[in-house]
Motif scaffolding. Structure first.
Motif, PDB file in Angstrom:
ATOM      1  N   PHE A  95       0.830  -1.206   0.000  1.00 13.17           N
ATOM      2  CA  PHE A  95       0.000   0.000   0.000  1.00 13.17           C
ATOM      3  C   PHE A  95       0.863   1.254   0.000  1.00 13.17           C
ATOM      4  N   GLY A  96       1.828   1.300   0.934  1.00 12.90           N
ATOM      5  CA  GLY A  96       2.702   2.459   1.029  1.00 12.90           C
ATOM      6  C   GLY A  96       3.572   2.629  -0.202  1.00 12.90           C
ATOM      7  N   PHE A  97       4.018   1.517  -0.762  1.00  8.57           N
ATOM      8  CA  PHE A  97       4.859   1.565  -1.955  1.00  8.57           C
ATOM      9  C   PHE A  97       4.100   2.188  -3.129  1.00  8.57           C
ATOM     10  N   LEU A  98       2.842   1.793  -3.294  1.00  2.60           N
ATOM     11  CA  LEU A  98       2.040   2.303  -4.408  1.00  2.60           C
ATOM     12  C   LEU A  98       1.663   3.768  -4.234  1.00  2.60           C
ATOM     13  N   SER A  99       1.462   4.178  -2.993  1.00  7.26           N
ATOM     14  CA  SER A  99       1.017   5.552  -2.732  1.00  7.26           C
ATOM     15  C   SER A  99       2.154   6.473  -2.312  1.00  7.26           C
TER      16      SER A  99
END
Length: 324
Positions: A95-99
């Motif tokens: 999640f953090g990687f994508l956002s």
């Protein structure tokens, strides 16, 4: 001593025999559109029994230098062991990687919710599944991190004190520095340690940035660890470190005495002496010029690369007492 007698391991409920290659999707959640969010887990098992080592990264979504290291292990086939098993998880916090964010969508830091709960927050549930469905069959973990935003870390291994096995593994890994660092409550490192799983935490570089040297130190360290356990494939060579590892007993932050425009004039790994000038703080009007000096002898292991700083901001992390 790491275990060497597992003919079959079980990851997320799937039994994996010796000699098998698997890519298993760790289904962690669904988006509001019902789209599945999955984390690929790449597993390579030799036909010859041996230890099981996990290489993980991206527990914070903005720490992509670690992701690059694990990516290289896969792309260069370093993850195909001569014996034993290698598990690669390049991105724990997808999640953090994508956002481009550090935390989970629920606002929680994944590295502060371990060992997690099957009925807790989203981050807590992911941590729980990781600890119960992946970690049990793992013998050693190497987890890759970076420094925070604008703070560039020298390549370093972090371990707790009074653990001879971790001292030996850190020396074998061969990063320039080993920093003794207490476990943080509810961290992945602490949760693994509580289960008796040895873990090395590698720090290097800064958030949202990939530094080739930091990646190289990480990859070479992995190769040395694998060679130590006779797991490195014969076609791949492990090179000895160029310099002996410095074990850091104590360190100190040099902080800004005033706000202003900041410029560092030293880089990480630099050895400094008391009163050496490390950088300067100025104002936009040409009226302020303040030199930032070190108050102790040691090595620079972190540099703040921000252009603007406030009074009290951490600028340089300097080793205080070192032993080679």
């Amino acid at each position: 001593m790491l275990k060497e007698n597992r003919n079959t391991i079980t990851i997320l409920g799937e039994e994996i025999p010796l000699g098998a290659s698997r890519e298993i999707n760790f289904n962690i959640a669904k988006l509001h559109t019902a789209t599945k969010i999955e984390i690929p887990i790449i597993i390579e098992r030799s036909k010859t029994p041996g230890p099981t080592i996990l290489f993980s990264a991206g527990i914070h979504g903005d720490e992509i230098n670690g992701v690059d290291i694990v990516r290289q292990l896969i792309a260069r086939r370093i993850n195909r062991p001569k014996r034993g098993t290698i598990i690669c998880m390049p991105i724990l916090n997808i999640f953090g990687f994508l956002s481009s964010k550090r935390a989970f969508p629920d606002g929680r830091d994944l590295n502060r919710v371990f060992p997690g709960s099957s009925n807790g927050s989203l981050a807590s549930r992911v941590a729980h599944r990781l600890m119960h469905e992946i970690i049990p069959d793992v013998d050693l973990i190497i987890d890759f991190h970076t420094g925070g935003a604008s703070r560039f870390n020298a390549a370093q291994i972090r371990i707790v004190r009074n653990q001879p096995e971790l001292n030996d593994l850190a020396r074998i890994f061969g990063a320039p520095f080993v920093l003794y660092s207490n476990h943080i409550g509810k961290s992945f490192r602490n949760a693994c340690f509580q289960l008796g799983k040895p873990i090395l935490l590698y720090e290097g570089g800064k958030s949202f940035f990939v530094d080739d040297n930091i990646s190289k130190v990480g990859v070479e360290g992995v190769k040395r660890i694998l060679a130590h356990y006779d797991m490195l494939h014969h076609r791949i060579k492990a090179n000895p470190p160029k310099l002996p590892t410095v074990f850091i007993e104590e360190s100190k932050w040099i902080r800004a005495k005033q706000s202003g425009m900041f410029k560092s004039i030293v880089k990480v790994n630099t050895k400094v002496k008391v009163d050496d000038v490390l950088g300067q703080i100025t104002d936009p009007y040409g009226k302020v010029y303040h030199e930032v000096k070190t108050t102790l002898d040691g090595y620079v292991i972190n540099v703040n690369e921000a252009s603007l700083v406030y009074q009290g901001d951490a600028l340089f992390h300097i080793t205080k007492v070192v032993s080679d």
